[in-house]
Design a protein around this motif. Structure first.
Motif, PDB file in Angstrom:
ATOM      1  N   MET A 291       0.800  -1.220   0.000  1.00  0.00           N
ATOM      2  CA  MET A 291       0.000   0.000   0.000  1.00  0.00           C
ATOM      3  C   MET A 291       0.838   1.278   0.000  1.00  0.00           C
ATOM      4  O   MET A 291       0.326   2.357  -0.293  1.00  0.00           O
ATOM      5  CB  MET A 291      -0.944   0.014   1.208  1.00  0.00           C
ATOM      6  N   PHE A 292       2.127   1.169   0.322  1.00  0.00           N
ATOM      7  CA  PHE A 292       2.966   2.370   0.388  1.00  0.00           C
ATOM      8  C   PHE A 292       3.003   3.101  -0.955  1.00  0.00           C
ATOM      9  O   PHE A 292       2.961   4.335  -1.009  1.00  0.00           O
ATOM     10  CB  PHE A 292       4.387   1.983   0.816  1.00  0.00           C
ATOM     11  N   GLU A 293       3.054   2.344  -2.043  1.00  0.00           N
ATOM     12  CA  GLU A 293       3.204   2.929  -3.378  1.00  0.00           C
ATOM     13  C   GLU A 293       1.925   3.571  -3.897  1.00  0.00           C
ATOM     14  O   GLU A 293       1.944   4.255  -4.922  1.00  0.00           O
ATOM     15  CB  GLU A 293       3.664   1.857  -4.371  1.00  0.00           C
ATOM     16  N   ARG A 294       0.802   3.366  -3.219  1.00  0.00           N
ATOM     17  CA  ARG A 294      -0.464   3.888  -3.729  1.00  0.00           C
ATOM     18  C   ARG A 294      -1.256   4.644  -2.669  1.00  0.00           C
ATOM     19  O   ARG A 294      -2.464   4.844  -2.810  1.00  0.00           O
ATOM     20  CB  ARG A 294      -1.307   2.754  -4.297  1.00  0.00           C
ATOM     21  N   THR A 295      -0.568   5.090  -1.608  1.00  0.00           N
ATOM     22  CA  THR A 295      -1.232   5.792  -0.514  1.00  0.00           C
ATOM     23  C   THR A 295      -0.673   7.204  -0.371  1.00  0.00           C
ATOM     24  O   THR A 295       0.539   7.411  -0.402  1.00  0.00           O
ATOM     25  CB  THR A 295      -1.060   5.039   0.818  1.00  0.00           C
ATOM     26  N   ILE A 296      -1.583   8.159  -0.200  1.00  0.00           N
ATOM     27  CA  ILE A 296      -1.217   9.534   0.156  1.00  0.00           C
ATOM     28  C   ILE A 296      -1.595   9.714   1.625  1.00  0.00           C
ATOM     29  O   ILE A 296      -2.774   9.645   1.987  1.00  0.00           O
ATOM     30  CB  ILE A 296      -1.961  10.568  -0.698  1.00  0.00           C
ATOM     31  N   THR A 297      -0.607   9.931   2.469  1.00  0.00           N
ATOM     32  CA  THR A 297      -0.848  10.120   3.903  1.00  0.00           C
ATOM     33  C   THR A 297      -0.962  11.607   4.212  1.00  0.00           C
ATOM     34  O   THR A 297      -0.107  12.398   3.813  1.00  0.00           O
ATOM     35  CB  THR A 297       0.292   9.503   4.733  1.00  0.00           C
ATOM     36  N   ILE A 298      -2.024  11.972   4.927  1.00  0.00           N
ATOM     37  CA  ILE A 298      -2.250  13.352   5.352  1.00  0.00           C
ATOM     38  C   ILE A 298      -2.089  13.434   6.867  1.00  0.00           C
ATOM     39  O   ILE A 298      -2.628  12.603   7.603  1.00  0.00           O
ATOM     40  CB  ILE A 298      -3.655  13.842   4.967  1.00  0.00           C
TER      41      ILE A 298
END
Length: 470
Positions: A291-298
């Motif tokens: 999921m790291f490659e497809r997640t935007i963390t806010i």
């Protein structure tokens, strides 16, 4: 000869002025005539020229300002609306008990306040790079890697003017016009309109109170199959408005579903991630396998460090997305406040090296317990016990359809949460936000990030009001 030429010139000038006057008169007559026809068809009350027997044309009658369809389709934030009414009543001298604002009632760490002064004193008052000071981005990347298990690099961090800007810019980077965005309900009130601002179509995905409003993998798969043009899903963990905290197991199950939908990006809003209770851990979606490659963390500093007025938030995302977000920000606000960035760098160091954060979490947990205890004493009100953030989302729909008696003896029927909150504010001076703003009309949202006295007074008055309905 010269006199003859001057006379000829003046004659021509007079004729020209007459022509212009005649054209203007003809134009005015045409407009007036059209207005008369319109007035005859619609009736004299609808005609601006006949109303009050005044015959005049103003610029506003001819030129109407046309607002953007984006604005016309945008709803006013219910939280801002209630907060504005509350402030108006306070200016009029009324004592209002507000449980509607999502900000802690305590000050930031003293080290942050000192750093704010020091930054201004040292001349750190100029523009920074668009994405933020390198020292702050390094500190954020190090913190996320250490605490959350998400190995972002500084060039994948974009510091913005609050997490709200970070959310909008992330959506602008990955949502194309016509794309659909899945938003589990209940949701933060701004998500749907942010999607619309990007030309996208919000798709609300209801969740159940009996499951603590946690999104299930089966529900997500069904929604993705029904909407093949989904480009993004928004997750808020811990949740605003329910306070629910998603488990690692549920995220792993969601990740398995998303394997079958490789084009879907996850926007993971984790602004409340430091505020969890009862030993419940927080899991970052980007820490889940694949999921790291497809997640935007806010994330940001408003909730965790009580720095709401500093306006410092950030996004952490794959390099291509981070570059796009930085480009967008360069055309909107450029950098965040240089003074606030310096204070945020100190805030990260302070929360890691002292007991300040654990003490604040303990305070909020005690307030949660108090608010929940008082709330559950109200007949026919149900509410899951939240494990994070600082909100309760009780179901008060049992009282819809009932009436309260006003001072003049007249009755007013409460038909929904919005009407309940307005009546509660008027009759009991308690400010809450109705659940329809969050996609759950059967509920109201309570913020317990305030003083013990306000919590006790507000919920006592809520109980009195609800029990008085007939």
């Amino acid at each position: 000869v010269q006199s003859s030429q001057v006379q000829k010139f003046n004659t021509m000038k007079t004729r020209t002025i007459f022509r212009y006057d005649f054209i203007l008169l003809l134009l005015w007559t045409l407009i007036y005539g059209l207005s008369l026809v319109t007035g005859i068809r619609r009736g004299p009350q609808s005609n601006k020229f006949l109303r009050n027997t005044e015959l005049h044309v103003t610029q506003s009658d001819i030129f109407k300002i046309k607002l953007s369809p984006m604005v016309e389709n945008m709803a006013l934030s219910k939280t801002i609306e209630i907060h504005s009414i509350t402030k108006k009543l306070e200016r009029e001298g009324q004592k209002i008990y507000s449980l509607c604002v999502g900000e802690p009632d305590y000050q930031p760490p003293q080290e942050v306040i000192d750093a704010t002064y020091a930054a201004a004193k040292q001349g750190l008052t100029k523009y920074t790079g668009v994405a933020g000071e390198l020292s702050l981005r390094q500190a954020i990347a190090g913190d996320l890697s250490k605490r959350k298990g998400t190995p972002y690099s500084p060039d994948q961090i974009v510091v913005s003017n609050g997490a709200k800007q970070a959310v909008l810019q992330a959506l602008m980077a990955v949502v194309s016009p016509g794309d659909k965005v899945i938003i589990p309900a209940p949701y933060w009130t701004s998500y749907p309109d942010m999607v619309k601002m990007c030309g996208g179509i919000p798709v609300a995905l209801p969740t159940l109170a009996s499951n603590n409003y946690e999104l299930t993998a089966d529900a997500l798969r069904t929604s993705l199959q029904q909407h093949p043009d989904v480009s993004c899903i928004i997750l808020c963990n811990p949740s605003n408005p329910s306070g629910g905290v998603a488990s690692r197991k549920s995220f792993e199950e969601i990740a398995l579903v998303l394997k079958d939908f490789p084009k879907v990006v996850v926007l993971s809003d984790e602004i409340y991630e430091r505020l969890t209770y009862d030993g419940v851990p927080h899991t970052s979606m980007a820490a889940i396998d694949h999921m790291f490659e497809r997640t935007i963390t806010i994330n940001g500093f408003s909730k965790s460090h009580s720095m709401t007025g500093y306006r410092i938030g950030y996004s952490a995302s794959p390099t291509a997305i981070a570059t796009a977000i930085s480009k967008i920000q360069s055309q909107i606000t450029s950098c965040a406040s240089s003074i606030s960035q310096h204070a945020a760098t100190v805030a990260l160091a302070t929360s890691s090296d002292s007991s300040w954060m654990s003490l604040r979490v303990a305070e909020l947990q005690a307030k949660r317990d108090l608010a929940y205890s008082l709330l559950t004493q109200i007949p026919h009100v149900t509410c899951p016990l939240p494990s994070g953030a600082f909100y309760l989302l009780p179901d008060v729909s049992h009282y819809y359809g009932k009436a309260f008696i006003q001072g003049d003896g007249s009755q007013t029927i409460i038909r929904n949460g919005h009407e309940l909150c307005l009546a509660l504010l008027k009759e009991q001076q308690v400010a809450l936000v109705s659940g329809d703003a969050f996609g759950v009309d059967e509920c109201i949202r309570i913020s317990y990030a305030t003083s013990v006295d306000v919590i006790e007074q507000s919920l006592s008055r809520l109980k009195s009001f609800l029990c008085s309905l007939q």
